[in-house]
Enzyme design. Structure first.
Site, short mmCIF file in Angstrom:
data_model
loop_
_atom_site.label_atom_id
_atom_site.label_comp_id
_atom_site.label_asym_id
_atom_site.label_seq_id
_atom_site.Cartn_x
_atom_site.Cartn_y
_atom_site.Cartn_z
N GLY A 8 0.84 -1.21 0.00
CA GLY A 8 0.00 0.00 0.00
C GLY A 8 0.86 1.23 0.00
N GLY A 9 1.97 1.16 -0.75
CA GLY A 9 2.98 2.23 -0.73
C GLY A 9 2.48 3.58 -1.21
N TYR A 125 -16.09 -5.25 5.97
CA TYR A 125 -14.72 -4.80 6.18
C TYR A 125 -14.23 -5.25 7.55
CZ TYR A 125 -10.86 -1.49 6.81
OH TYR A 125 -9.62 -0.93 7.04
N LYS A 129 -11.13 -7.82 8.40
CA LYS A 129 -9.97 -7.35 9.15
C LYS A 129 -9.77 -8.15 10.44
CE LYS A 129 -7.98 -3.76 7.13
NZ LYS A 129 -6.55 -3.51 7.03
N HIS A 168 -13.10 9.11 3.36
CA HIS A 168 -13.37 9.29 4.79
C HIS A 168 -13.78 10.74 5.04
CE1 HIS A 168 -11.04 5.49 5.37
NE2 HIS A 168 -12.01 5.32 6.23
N ARG A 197 -15.34 11.36 16.72
CA ARG A 197 -14.28 10.53 16.15
C ARG A 197 -12.94 10.93 16.78
NH1 ARG A 197 -18.07 8.23 14.76
NH2 ARG A 197 -18.70 7.45 12.71
#
Ligand code: GDP
Length: 301
Positions: A8-9, A125, A129, A168, A197
């Site tokens: 995920g660079g 998700y 995970k 997001h 959050r």
């Protein structure tokens, strides 16, 4: 450790980690086991920080349930198994505070991860995970591997995905506000503004994950969150101030609020890294907006 590989660079976190080898989805499709294994065999990393995943905000999680489940499950399974097969000594994998049960005792603690159904808005998700946590635990026990995970709260920062549909909250609000200011239109926020959050800056999490890879040998996943909860309304006020936006702010209650709150207990990482200086929310927001404005044409959106 010299040969650290980041998956995920080009993602939000991977982009900010300093490491010699970074792979993106263009280099290797981690959903495919053979490609993942061949890539790891060729690169021979000593350690891996595994950031890759199919991620998105509330919109993405609600609209792409099948994709989020399948891709995350495959990516994690392939990455962790390939790491083991090519002899990677240390690995840190990213979980998220949204994997916790919906009915839970606050603050979130790692003992509670598997104690009930996740929130309905992101269960595919979350379950995918959670399996990474199981895989790591099982591999530690059977193969004696020093693998672990970190559980960050809502991460924000440069190089995020600024999509107006499945981003997001932070990148989406920044993008919407940028357009509202430029086009002289209203600024529309989803939901009531009341949910809370915890935010953490991507550059902080990048440094912390590298420290964890090199120094942490414990079994427990580490929860990493900034300093306390912020309401969506407070975030909106800060962004409006930062953009010097004078137009109308609308809270669209036909859009979902998602989970009301998910405060977490980050005492373990605070004990382990007592001198780490977290970036202030104001500074992080300023840097993120400035990155977005300068990279508007070419950023992910
Ligand atoms: P979550 O933390 O996993 O729920 O994901 P998000 O980062 O998408 O945050 C969602 C929260 O922000 C919810 O309370 C939303 O109602 C609120 N929110 C307000 N405006 C937006 C918006 O434009 N996009 C998103 N994704 N969330 C928004």
């Amino acid at each position: 450790m010299k040969k650290i590989l980041i998956t995920g660079g080009n993602g939000l976190v991977g982009y900010s980690i300093e490491a010699p080898i970074k792979i993106t989805r263009n280099d290797c499709d981690l959903v495919d086991f053979n490609k993942t294994f061949d890539t790891f065999k060729k690169l021979k990393p000593e350690g891996i920080i595994h950031c890759a995943g199919k991620v998105g905000g509330l919109g993405g999680n609600m609209n792409y349930k099948g994709e989020y489940f399948y891709q995350n499950l495959m990516i994690n399974t392939n990455v962790i198994e390939s790491a083991r097969l090519v002899g990677v000594k240390k690995l840190v994998s990213f979980l998220s505070t949204c994997i916790f049960p919906d009915t839970v005792e606050y603050p979130l603690t790692i003992e509670q991860i598997h104690n009930g159904e996740p929130h309905i808005s992101n269960y595919p998700y979350a379950y995918a995970k959670r399996m990474a946590d199981i895989q790591i635990r099982a591999y530690r026990e059977q193969y004696d591997l020093n693998y672990s995970s970190i559980i960050p709260s809502n991460i924000y920062g440069p190089n995020d995905n600024f999509s107006l549909e499945h981003g997001h909250v932070m990148p989406m609000l920044i993008h919407k506000l940028y357009l509202a200011k430029r086009n002289n239109t209203d600024f529309t926020v989803w939901g009531s503004g009341k949910p809370l959050r915890e935010f953490i800056y991507s550059k902080d999490i990048a440094k912390i994950s590298k420290w964890v890879l090199e120094n942490y040998n414990g079994t427990d996943p580490l929860i990493i969150s900034g300093d306390g909860e912020v309401s969506i309304k407070d975030l909106v006020d800060l962004l409006v101030q930062e953009f010097n936006f004078k137009g109308k702010v609308i809270f669209d209650k036909s859009k979902p609020d998602g989970q009301f709150r998910k405060p977490s207990n980050n005492s373990k990482i605070k004990e382990l890294m007592p001198n780490f200086k977290y970036t202030s929310f104001e500074k992080g927001i300023k840097e993120t907006i400035s990155w977005f404005v300068s990279n508007y044409e070419k950023c992910r959106k």
